[in-house]
Scaffold this motif. Structure first.
Motif, PDB file in Angstrom:
ATOM      1  N   VAL A  19      -6.135   3.915   4.950  1.00 52.97           N
ATOM      2  CA  VAL A  19      -5.946   2.476   4.716  1.00 52.97           C
ATOM      3  C   VAL A  19      -4.584   2.023   5.238  1.00 52.97           C
ATOM      4  O   VAL A  19      -4.482   1.003   5.951  1.00 52.97           O
ATOM      5  N   LEU A  20      -3.534   2.770   4.922  1.00 50.51           N
ATOM      6  CA  LEU A  20      -2.184   2.379   5.328  1.00 50.51           C
ATOM      7  C   LEU A  20      -2.070   2.260   6.841  1.00 50.51           C
ATOM      8  O   LEU A  20      -1.550   1.267   7.366  1.00 50.51           O
TER       9      LEU A  20
ATOM     10  N   LEU B 243       2.011   2.766  -3.283  1.00 49.07           N
ATOM     11  CA  LEU B 243       1.049   3.534  -4.072  1.00 49.07           C
ATOM     12  C   LEU B 243       1.319   5.031  -4.001  1.00 49.07           C
ATOM     13  O   LEU B 243       0.817   5.796  -4.833  1.00 49.07           O
ATOM     14  N   ILE B 244       2.132   5.472  -3.024  1.00 46.70           N
ATOM     15  CA  ILE B 244       2.423   6.895  -2.878  1.00 46.70           C
ATOM     16  C   ILE B 244       3.051   7.477  -4.146  1.00 46.70           C
ATOM     17  O   ILE B 244       2.886   8.663  -4.448  1.00 46.70           O
TER      18      ILE B 244
ATOM     19  N   LEU C  43       0.029   8.653  -6.454  1.00 48.83           N
ATOM     20  CA  LEU C  43      -1.070   9.487  -5.963  1.00 48.83           C
ATOM     21  C   LEU C  43      -0.894  10.934  -6.395  1.00 48.83           C
ATOM     22  O   LEU C  43       0.224  11.451  -6.425  1.00 48.83           O
TER      23      LEU C  43
ATOM     24  N   VAL D 161       0.839  -1.206   0.000  1.00 45.62           N
ATOM     25  CA  VAL D 161       0.000   0.000   0.000  1.00 45.62           C
ATOM     26  C   VAL D 161       0.869   1.248   0.000  1.00 45.62           C
ATOM     27  O   VAL D 161       0.574   2.229  -0.690  1.00 45.62           O
ATOM     28  N   PHE D 162       1.974   1.223   0.767  1.00 40.94           N
ATOM     29  CA  PHE D 162       2.830   2.415   0.802  1.00 40.94           C
ATOM     30  C   PHE D 162       3.375   2.746  -0.588  1.00 40.94           C
ATOM     31  O   PHE D 162       3.520   3.921  -0.948  1.00 40.94           O
TER      32      PHE D 162
ATOM     33  N   ALA E 239      -7.127  11.156  -2.772  1.00 44.20           N
ATOM     34  CA  ALA E 239      -6.365   9.911  -2.872  1.00 44.20           C
ATOM     35  C   ALA E 239      -5.414   9.765  -1.692  1.00 44.20           C
ATOM     36  O   ALA E 239      -5.280   8.671  -1.112  1.00 44.20           O
ATOM     37  N   PHE E 240      -4.756  10.858  -1.301  1.00 51.66           N
ATOM     38  CA  PHE E 240      -3.855  10.806  -0.139  1.00 51.66           C
ATOM     39  C   PHE E 240      -4.628  10.547   1.152  1.00 51.66           C
ATOM     40  O   PHE E 240      -4.145   9.839   2.044  1.00 51.66           O
TER      41      PHE E 240
ATOM     42  N   ILE F 176      -7.465   8.792   1.521  1.00 49.92           N
ATOM     43  CA  ILE F 176      -7.805   7.366   1.551  1.00 49.92           C
ATOM     44  C   ILE F 176      -6.559   6.533   1.837  1.00 49.92           C
ATOM     45  O   ILE F 176      -6.587   5.572   2.619  1.00 49.92           O
ATOM     46  N   TRP F 177      -5.452   6.910   1.192  1.00 53.01           N
ATOM     47  CA  TRP F 177      -4.198   6.176   1.358  1.00 53.01           C
ATOM     48  C   TRP F 177      -3.733   6.208   2.815  1.00 53.01           C
ATOM     49  O   TRP F 177      -3.351   5.169   3.379  1.00 53.01           O
ATOM     50  N   MET F 178      -3.773   7.374   3.444  1.00 50.14           N
ATOM     51  CA  MET F 178      -3.352   7.487   4.839  1.00 50.14           C
ATOM     52  C   MET F 178      -4.234   6.650   5.754  1.00 50.14           C
ATOM     53  O   MET F 178      -3.751   5.990   6.684  1.00 50.14           O
TER      54      MET F 178
END
Length: 385
Positions: free
Chosen positions: A102-103, A86-87, A90, A83-84, A95-96, A98-100
């Protein structure tokens, strides 16, 4: 626990807290470089605490249900590394966000489960007091090492290297989990309501409340201490040295932990830690001169190191066997999740509406409340010798 397994757990703590030492000081700078506003960055950074409200307990329940902590640690670490990565792809704020979320929901499993596995292995060979602190101190060393290394690297080469450093750390963390091992867990069907039976014990509730107030207090430190020092005129390098000093004091406590926990009951250690917390935050609030602030940072050995070790040991009194992971996760949820989130919000309100020192006055009061909560626990009775 064999030397190779101790090395693996020490490396696990080192790499996990190296990641924390990357994210806590530098993620906000990376987001600023991406063009996000201060408010947007604050929301992104809040994911570090918010995901601890539900994440650790959910992972802990799954671990106890499957009786396979190490397997879940490996799965979570590998998934977090993926997942990381994916940075690098992004672009948008959404998007950031959601990423933060989920991660850090995934990463929220690692420390409660890692702590549970370590404690289980050490209690199995009766070496908790002797070895836990010396394993856990590697996390503190990892934090210091990353703060200093990344600070120098980003100063020279730019914050654009943040994603590369984070990816390397999480990939190494995923790899080291395949060297972890703990004694076989007892596999039995989960009994409905067994956790509630433990929670009906008033001592458990007072203990969890004390943890809530202690991390509520420390939210002021984690969120606003650097800003407070900057307002006092310290530069970024000096601020970094204050942080490193506090964590170094914590390392020293972890190294000598056995001498404390073998002589004092964990409740007594907690009471001392809460008293030190009251004194520490009063010093920061009302006597902000360099030599006093140095003494206050050295007290981190008590307010974090002693508190963490004693709380971890005390959890074993109530949350054993198949309840162990959920006990660790519940402590993380109540203290770092709820306490850290609410403490940060209250501290932010005080910072904006009153004067900065009141943030640390609030922290001192919260430590006092934590001490009152532990004081409500029933005294233990020992057989006459």
């Amino acid at each position: 626990m064999t030397p190779s397994v101790r090395w693996a757990f020490g490396s696990f703590f080192f790499l996990y807290f190296a990641y924390v030492g990357l994210v806590s000081p530098y993620a906000s700078l990376f987001f600023l470089e991406r063009g996000f506003s201060v408010i947007e960055i604050a929301v992104l950074m809040s994911m570090l605490q918010i995901t601890r409200i539900v994440g650790p307990f959910s992972w802990g329940w799954l671990s106890d249900y499957l009786s396979d902590r190490i397997g879940i640690i490996r799965f979570s670490a590998c998934l977090a590394a993926v997942v990381f990565l994916l940075i690098f792809f992004l672009q948008s704020y959404a998007a950031f966000f959601i990423w933060m979320f989920v991660l850090h929901t995934i990463l929220s499993s690692l420390m409660p489960l890692g702590e549970s596995a370590t404690v289980h292995a050490l209690f199995k060979d009766n070496s908790f007091d002797k070895r836990y602190g010396r394993l856990r101190l590697w996390g503190s060393i990892g934090f210091i090492a990353m703060v200093l290394f990344a600070g120098e690297l980003f100063q020279r080469e730019g914050i654009e290297l943040y994603p590369i450093v984070g990816a390397v750390i999480l990939v190494l963390l995923a790899l080291i989990t395949f060297r972890l091992h703990e004694p076989k867990m007892e596999r039995r069907k989960m009994v409905k309501g067994e956790l509630l039976v433990v929670l009906f014990n008033p001592d458990v509730r007072w203990f969890l409340l004390s943890g809530f107030f202690m991390i509520f207090a420390h939210a002021a430190l984690y969120v606003f201490y650097s800003l407070y020092l900057a307002d006092l005129g310290y530069d970024k390098f000096q601020i970094g040295l204050f942080w490193a000093l506090g964590v170094a004091a914590e390392v020293i406590f972890f190294y000598y932990q056995s001498k404390v926990l073998s002589r004092l009951d964990p409740e007594v250690v907690l009471q001392i830690a809460f008293g030190i917390g009251v004194f520490r935050f009063i010093l920061i609030a009302f006597f902000p001169v360099t030599w006093v602030l140095i003494i206050a940072q050295l007290m981190h050995a008590g307010t974090f190191g002693a508190h963490h070790s004693a709380a971890t040991k005390l959890l074993q009194r109530w949350f054993t066997g198949p309840l162990q992971a959920r006990g660790q996760a519940l402590m993380a949820t109540v203290s770092y999740g709820l306490g850290g989130t609410l403490g940060g919000l209250v501290a932010g309100w005080l910072w904006d509406t009153t004067q900065p020192r009141n943030v640390f006055v609030m922290a001192a009061l919260a430590c006092g409340l934590a001490g009152m909560a532990i004081g409500k626990m029933r005294p233990r009775h020992y057989p006459a010798s």
